[in-house]
Structures are given as structure tokens and as C-alpha cells.
Design a protein around this motif. Structure first.
Motif, PDB file in Angstrom:
ATOM      1  N   ALA A  15       0.866  -1.173  -0.142  1.00 16.92           N
ATOM      2  CA  ALA A  15       0.108   0.028  -0.027  1.00 16.92           C
ATOM      3  C   ALA A  15       0.893   1.265  -0.058  1.00 16.92           C
ATOM      4  O   ALA A  15       0.352   2.376   0.325  1.00 16.92           O
ATOM      5  CB  ALA A  15      -0.941   0.166   1.308  1.00 16.92           C
ATOM      6  N   ALA A  32      -0.350   4.568   4.138  1.00 22.09           N
ATOM      7  CA  ALA A  32       0.216   3.154   3.782  1.00 22.09           C
ATOM      8  C   ALA A  32      -0.433   2.226   4.841  1.00 22.09           C
ATOM      9  O   ALA A  32      -0.568   1.038   4.575  1.00 22.09           O
ATOM     10  CB  ALA A  32       1.396   3.035   3.333  1.00 22.09           C
ATOM     11  N   LEU A  44      -0.033   4.731  -1.100  1.00 29.73           N
ATOM     12  CA  LEU A  44      -1.057   5.545  -0.307  1.00 29.73           C
ATOM     13  C   LEU A  44      -0.206   6.588   0.644  1.00 29.73           C
ATOM     14  O   LEU A  44      -0.747   7.394   1.173  1.00 29.73           O
ATOM     15  CB  LEU A  44      -1.920   4.769   0.672  1.00 29.73           C
ATOM     16  CG  LEU A  44      -2.827   3.828  -0.058  1.00 29.73           C
ATOM     17  CD1 LEU A  44      -3.365   3.192   0.723  1.00 29.73           C
ATOM     18  CD2 LEU A  44      -3.881   4.823  -1.096  1.00 29.73           C
TER      19      LEU A  44
END
Length: 260
Positions: free
Chosen positions: A62, A69, A65
Motif C-alpha cells: 500500500a 499506507a 498511499l
């Protein structure tokens, strides 16, 4: 790749089966100190696997992001905790060395509820192996074949004593050796089943992989804190469980870093 996943899913189940086979070679039930040591080892492996093999890869996946994250990992982690909490209340089960069953009232035999207790905490282990191999099959850069194998081997190593811990007490309760062995084996059958179902789910929703990784981590840590740590701390000289917790953690950490 598919062949690697096939064997990776089966390895933990084989660990449980070999451990259950101890019922044919050991005459008496395991001593309390040995049970605490084995339980502590299993807890250490599960905690290390949750961090190194599940939560960290979930946050790495992730990374796009940026500062958020952590979000998929945090959400998946809590879903895993709540899922095991729900199962804990829905399934009648009896933990090792416990006199009172948990979950709804039931007329099930004591030995059946002991098997259900082990089966219950094998579910997140199967999901963990499944979701890591799902990431490998999906070509996720953060999960290699060696890294997935490390998790599978780690779970198998801690499943060996778990197989013995379930089959030996069943034998001590008066069950025949063959039946005690097969009940020990069947307690681990949910692992390959859970792994396959998780792989299928991840294949359908590939973006959900970070959530599934952390879901398995939350479920495993629930089992460790709710069941394994209390069991390894019972009785005198409870530091034995703590020492073997550290051994299990170290073994899993080394496996993950060396192979991953």
C-alpha cells in the motif's frame, strides 16, 4: 508457480499430521513443562509470521498511499481480530488444561471440543499461508517464492508440536491411538482448505491483498494473546514458555529474512 503453491499449502498440514503421529511413539501424555515450551514456541512463530510475513508486506503493497499506507493494514488487522472474536463466541470449544468450555452451551464430548479449539486457531494459519501464496501467484513484488515458503515452513514447524499437543491429551482421555491420531490430523485439515479459499478470494479481488494479509495477521495474534500466551504461562517455572516464545520468534524471523 502453481506447483510451488500446491506444496506450500500442504507443508503446514503435513507438520500437524507428523506431530499427531507422536501418539504412536510416546506412551504418556506430554509433561506440563514440555507443553508450555511447545506452546510458547508456537506463539513466537505466529507473532513473527504476523509481523514479518503479513503486516510489513501489507504496508509495502500500500506504499502508493504514502502516509496512509498503514490504512489497509490497520483495517484488515481489526477485521481479523473481530472475525476470531466472533468464532470464539459461536463455536463451542475447550482449551488445553481448561475445565470450562467456551462458546455456546453444547452437549459435545470433551474430546470433541478440544479438537474444535485447535481447529479454531488453525483457521488463521491456513489463511495466512493462502494469502501469501495468493500474492506470489499474482506476481506481487513484495512476496517471493522463497518468502512464501519461509512462512509455510514456519507454520509447519509450529504445527508439529500442536499436532502432538492435541493427539496426546486425547489419548490420555481414553481415546484409542488411531482415533486420537486422526482427530489430531483432522484438526489441521482446515489449514489447506482455508488456504485454497483465501487464494480464490484474493484472485477475484487482487487489490484486497493488503487487507487479506493483515486480516490473517490480526486473526493469528488474537489466537496468540487469547489462548497461547495464557497456556504457556500456567504453573510453576512459566519462564520456560517465555524462553521458547523467543526461540520460535527467532526461528521464524531468520526463516523469513534468509529465504525471503
Amino acid at each position: 508457480m502453481i506447483q510451488d503453491a500446491f506444496w506450500g499449502i500442504l507443508i503446514p498440514f503435513l507438520g500437524t499430521s507428523l506431530g499427531a503421529g507422536c501418539v504412536f511413539f510416546l506412551k504418556n501424555s506430554l509433561r506440563d513443562g514440555i507443553q508450555r515450551a511447545l506452546t510458547g514456541f508456537a506463539a513466537g512463530v505466529m507473532v513473527a509470521a504476523s509481523v514479518w510475513s503479513l503486516l510489513i508486506p501489507a504496508m509495502e503493497q500500500a506504499a502508493d498511499l504514502d502516509r496512509l499506507a498503514f490504512f489497509p493494514a490497520a483495517v484488515g488487522f481489526w477485521l481479523g481480530i473481530l472475525f476470531l472474536l466472533l468464532l470464539d463466541h459461536l463455536i463451542p470449544h475447550l482449551h488445553q488444561n481448561s475445565l470450562q468450555a467456551e462458546g455456546p452451551k453444547s452437549q459435545l464430548q470433551r474430546t470433541t471440543m478440544m479438537v474444535l479449539a485447535v481447529t479454531l486457531h488453525n483457521i488463521p494459519e491456513g489463511m495466512a499461508v493462502g494469502v501469501v501464496y495468493a500474492g506470489y501467484l499474482a506476481g506481487t513484488a513484495q512476496i517471493t517464492a522463497a518468502g512464501a515458503l519461509a512462512l509455510s515452513l514456519g507454520i509447519a514447524i509450529q504445527n508439529f508440536p500442536e499436532g502432538a499437543i492435541i493427539s496426546m491429551p486425547l489419548r490420555a482421555e481414553g481415546m484409542k491411538k488411531g482415533r486420537a491420531f486422526w482427530d489430531g490430523v483432522l484438526s489441521g485439515i482446515v489449514e489447506p482448505i482455508g488456504a485454497v479459499l483465501t487464494i480464490l478470494a484474493a484472485g477475484i479481488v487482487v487489490p484486497a491483498l493488503p487487507y487479506l494479509l493483515s486480516f490473517a495477521a490480526g486473526a493469528m495474534l488474537y489466537v496468540v494473546v487469547e489462548e497461547l500466551i495464557p497456556e504457556m504461562s500456567q504453573g510453576q517455572h512459566s519462564n520456560v514458555g517465555t524462553v521458547f516464545f523467543a526461540v520460535g520468534f527467532s526461528v521464524m524471523m531468520v526463516l523469513d529474512v534468509a529465504l525471503g
